[in-house]
Design a protein around this motif. Sequence first.
Motif, PDB file in Angstrom:
ATOM      1  N   GLU A 214      -8.071   2.669  11.217  1.00  0.00           N
ATOM      2  CA  GLU A 214      -6.881   3.332  10.702  1.00  0.00           C
ATOM      3  C   GLU A 214      -6.376   2.635   9.445  1.00  0.00           C
ATOM      4  O   GLU A 214      -6.583   1.437   9.261  1.00  0.00           O
ATOM      5  CB  GLU A 214      -5.781   3.354  11.769  1.00  0.00           C
ATOM      6  CG  GLU A 214      -5.001   2.067  11.947  1.00  0.00           C
ATOM      7  CD  GLU A 214      -5.728   1.026  12.787  1.00  0.00           C
ATOM      8  OE1 GLU A 214      -5.142  -0.034  13.067  1.00  0.00           O
ATOM      9  OE2 GLU A 214      -6.901   1.285  13.161  1.00  0.00           O
ATOM     10  N   MET A 215      -5.723   3.384   8.570  1.00  0.00           N
ATOM     11  CA  MET A 215      -5.190   2.844   7.333  1.00  0.00           C
ATOM     12  C   MET A 215      -3.706   2.598   7.497  1.00  0.00           C
ATOM     13  O   MET A 215      -2.995   3.411   8.100  1.00  0.00           O
ATOM     14  CB  MET A 215      -5.443   3.808   6.172  1.00  0.00           C
ATOM     15  CG  MET A 215      -5.076   3.216   4.817  1.00  0.00           C
ATOM     16  SD  MET A 215      -5.102   4.449   3.494  1.00  0.00           S
ATOM     17  CE  MET A 215      -3.606   5.357   3.866  1.00  0.00           C
ATOM     18  N   ARG A 216      -3.232   1.485   6.976  1.00  0.00           N
ATOM     19  CA  ARG A 216      -1.805   1.193   7.025  1.00  0.00           C
ATOM     20  C   ARG A 216      -1.349   0.658   5.676  1.00  0.00           C
ATOM     21  O   ARG A 216      -2.113   0.021   4.949  1.00  0.00           O
ATOM     22  CB  ARG A 216      -1.484   0.196   8.140  1.00  0.00           C
ATOM     23  CG  ARG A 216      -2.074  -1.182   7.925  1.00  0.00           C
ATOM     24  CD  ARG A 216      -1.808  -2.117   9.079  1.00  0.00           C
ATOM     25  NE  ARG A 216      -2.529  -1.733  10.267  1.00  0.00           N
ATOM     26  CZ  ARG A 216      -2.772  -2.556  11.276  1.00  0.00           C
ATOM     27  NH1 ARG A 216      -2.313  -3.789  11.247  1.00  0.00           N
ATOM     28  NH2 ARG A 216      -3.456  -2.153  12.318  1.00  0.00           N
ATOM     29  N   TRP A 217      -0.085   0.940   5.344  1.00  0.00           N
ATOM     30  CA  TRP A 217       0.520   0.467   4.092  1.00  0.00           C
ATOM     31  C   TRP A 217       1.235  -0.846   4.364  1.00  0.00           C
ATOM     32  O   TRP A 217       1.944  -0.993   5.359  1.00  0.00           O
ATOM     33  CB  TRP A 217       1.513   1.494   3.559  1.00  0.00           C
ATOM     34  CG  TRP A 217       0.886   2.598   2.771  1.00  0.00           C
ATOM     35  CD1 TRP A 217       0.518   3.810   3.230  1.00  0.00           C
ATOM     36  CD2 TRP A 217       0.559   2.580   1.382  1.00  0.00           C
ATOM     37  NE1 TRP A 217      -0.025   4.568   2.217  1.00  0.00           N
ATOM     38  CE2 TRP A 217      -0.010   3.834   1.069  1.00  0.00           C
ATOM     39  CE3 TRP A 217       0.682   1.626   0.378  1.00  0.00           C
ATOM     40  CZ2 TRP A 217      -0.439   4.151  -0.209  1.00  0.00           C
ATOM     41  CZ3 TRP A 217       0.253   1.954  -0.905  1.00  0.00           C
ATOM     42  CH2 TRP A 217      -0.303   3.203  -1.182  1.00  0.00           C
ATOM     43  N   LEU A 218       1.095  -1.794   3.453  1.00  0.00           N
ATOM     44  CA  LEU A 218       1.802  -3.071   3.520  1.00  0.00           C
ATOM     45  C   LEU A 218       2.536  -3.291   2.209  1.00  0.00           C
ATOM     46  O   LEU A 218       2.079  -2.872   1.144  1.00  0.00           O
ATOM     47  CB  LEU A 218       0.833  -4.230   3.779  1.00  0.00           C
ATOM     48  CG  LEU A 218       0.024  -4.170   5.080  1.00  0.00           C
ATOM     49  CD1 LEU A 218      -0.881  -5.389   5.181  1.00  0.00           C
ATOM     50  CD2 LEU A 218       0.927  -4.066   6.292  1.00  0.00           C
ATOM     51  N   SER A 219       3.677  -3.953   2.316  1.00  0.00           N
ATOM     52  CA  SER A 219       4.489  -4.268   1.144  1.00  0.00           C
ATOM     53  C   SER A 219       4.410  -5.771   0.891  1.00  0.00           C
ATOM     54  O   SER A 219       4.658  -6.575   1.799  1.00  0.00           O
ATOM     55  CB  SER A 219       5.939  -3.839   1.380  1.00  0.00           C
ATOM     56  OG  SER A 219       6.752  -4.225   0.298  1.00  0.00           O
ATOM     57  N   LEU A 220       4.051  -6.163  -0.324  1.00  0.00           N
ATOM     58  CA  LEU A 220       3.866  -7.563  -0.697  1.00  0.00           C
ATOM     59  C   LEU A 220       4.909  -7.954  -1.729  1.00  0.00           C
ATOM     60  O   LEU A 220       5.116  -7.246  -2.717  1.00  0.00           O
ATOM     61  CB  LEU A 220       2.452  -7.774  -1.270  1.00  0.00           C
ATOM     62  CG  LEU A 220       2.183  -9.095  -1.995  1.00  0.00           C
ATOM     63  CD1 LEU A 220       2.210 -10.249  -1.007  1.00  0.00           C
ATOM     64  CD2 LEU A 220       0.852  -9.035  -2.727  1.00  0.00           C
TER      65      LEU A 220
END
Length: 804
Positions: A214-220
């Motif tokens: 699965e693809m997930r968005w992360l904030s850096l």
Amino acid sequence: MRTCLDRALILAGATQAAVYTPGAGNEELRLVDSAGCTPSEPGPPVRLPLSGDSPAARAFLTDRPLWLTADPSLGALPLDVEGRRVGCLVVTCASADGFEADQRRFLERYADAVAGLLQPVTGPPEPSSLLDPALRSLRVGSFVLVPDTGLIEADGTLLDLVGISADDFDGKVDTLLAHALPEDMHALMSVLEPSPQASGRRDLEFRVRGPTGEMRWLSLSCRAEAATADRPEQVLGVVTATPVLRRSADDVSRIQWLTAALDDAVTTGDVGRVVVSALREPLGADRVALAALQDDRLMVTVLDPPEPAAWPDAWRAEWRTEWPDAPVRSLPTLQAALGDGRMDLWPAGTALEPGLAGIGPGGLAVLPLPAKGRVAGVCLVGWDLPHEFVPEERSLLTATAALVGQALQRAHAHDAEQELATMLQRSLLPRRLPELPGGTAVARYLPARRGLQVGGDWYDVIALSEDRVALVIGDVQGHSAGAATIMGQMRTAVRAYAMEGHPPDVVVSHANRLLVAMETDLFATCCYAELDMEEGNTLFVRAGHLAPLVRHPDGGTEEVEVAGGPPLGILAEAEFPMTSVALAPGTVLALVTDGLVEASDLPLDEGMRRTRTALAAADPADPGAMADELLGDAGRREDDVALLLLRYDGMETRPIRAGWMVWRLPDAVMHARRFTARTLRRWKVPEAADPVLLVVSELVTNALVHTQGPVRLDLVLRGDRVRVGVSDSSPRAPAKPVIVDWESTGGRGLMLVEAMSESSGSVPVAGGKQVWSEIVVPDGEPDGDPVGAPDGQPAAERKAGGMP
């Protein structure tokens, strides 16, 4: 080594954080927890009077966040729980300009997390750890990267967000970057590699692939720290989970967010929700509708707002189900737009047909949704107030239409596939389970959540007779329509062999030879149990399947040791031994498939142990709720799951039995009648003698005349009914004549049996059949203890179904 809390505060622009709660009497605020990134600075005050003019007191009393850019810059955020003020979070800013907007949003979320950990206090507040647990609850991970070496110090939360176990992490940044999508790699490297031109804080949204795909968005968020005498140059950062990107006026960011959101959208409903989120709020629209084009009809899948009153009267006239369904020809504007496939933007005051006039009186955007050379549907965006379509907005709508059209077509294919799989699975599994005397059976089936949601798991409950029931559960190899087809054939075969009266080992052997003869590459496992509902005796046969589980009346559980044979379909001459187990009333029998107890991260032994624990903790009074508790939260299942439960209660009315082997003599019928008369007198039901003797005469005569081999007469008294069963060695059921007249010489006997019986019929048994009849005992039965009643059960209690 800085903690994750220190790193998060640095990136949030804070040097110190403190949590205050009201003291005794609510006259002051007292410090309960604090954290600071610069130990040289003085710590926060321990007490702050509420009557003073401190920022914390003002924020607490007004219940509003306070942001100050004076010297020092700080923020004071009230902490509320269900409308009740429980404290205040105070953060000191490292910049004289105060906190930036995105830093404030993070700190407000952080304050909510801290408030969720606060408990009401009645006395003086005690120091407690709040800041660090609150940060962990937000799933904030942190890291320190040394660019010169490529080594990175990452905490457990960051590894979990990326999808790496602590044991598999080698401390290298390349190991983390390997999980990022290739399209985002360039942007990631540019942020993580410090340069003189890029100073201060840097932010980035990127995507990773989880361990299950699965693809997930992360904030850096990160910033570089210059080298010192005792350490090299470092990059300090935090990473948080981001369900969607922050929306801004930048069209590129919107398209990037839309692309990612549609990539995760599976069903048409998911696509519709993404479209509403992407268009209505960012564009300030009042209405958004998404409709798929099927043949010449528009099938509306999403309307926002969903209330019928918000849409034109013509739409409400077609409001047949949840959403309206209208032919395209009834809306000429839409028909023309779908014909040429180009976007139409209608400003305020445009004269439109009634079906569209109420959607956007201030402006209406009609977006055909292209997909692979055809139009998959249409999206309508409407405004109530006059709206001006600027060039940037036109570009956004055009790009949105192309992305949504492709996603809508994928979603339609997925929905059709899953609908077909669901129909196939439902047609192959029992629609309902039979009601059983002396027990309750429940079953559950859950499809796998990957690929085609149809598999080979199956179950069945087969009522063999009034006091015997068979339970079977199985699993055909694979997850495909082929596996489901084999599953349906095996379930039908097992039911047919069981209804013929074969013992459990013969039933499974026949099913095995049938699967071998199919010459398929698939094999199957199954567990078959035949239960005597009167005595509780159970015969188990296992063919490569998991052993059954039993919950005893005292709550203890065990895995039944059942002798096993190979899976079905491997060896035609395989043997399947039987294992006998006695069940006491109150016992729960559980048959499961491996999808419930085994996964890539769940060993079989551990899964069986968890299931036994859940079985022991569940309440057997409600078998349905018990089955739901055993399933638990399966999450993203790798395999389909079948579960079959039987709570064995024991039969309320214990029958009385008697049997007689009929000799093939000229006076055999006379002996059968004498045996029947003696039995009825012993049971003290002589008033039933006339119809019972007549039925015995007819059935025994038919068996002697029309069959060869042994004949047996069985009599059963249960409650107020006498059951007569005559078994013979012929599998052919007795046939009634089509026409019976004065010249007929046979066939009157069966008609006479039907007339004298409450019910009658014929069932196959091992080696032949049994013709049976049930006769109701007339009222007037005398009291007393029948000689043949078990345990001296009085006749009155026996008839009422009572137990001694």
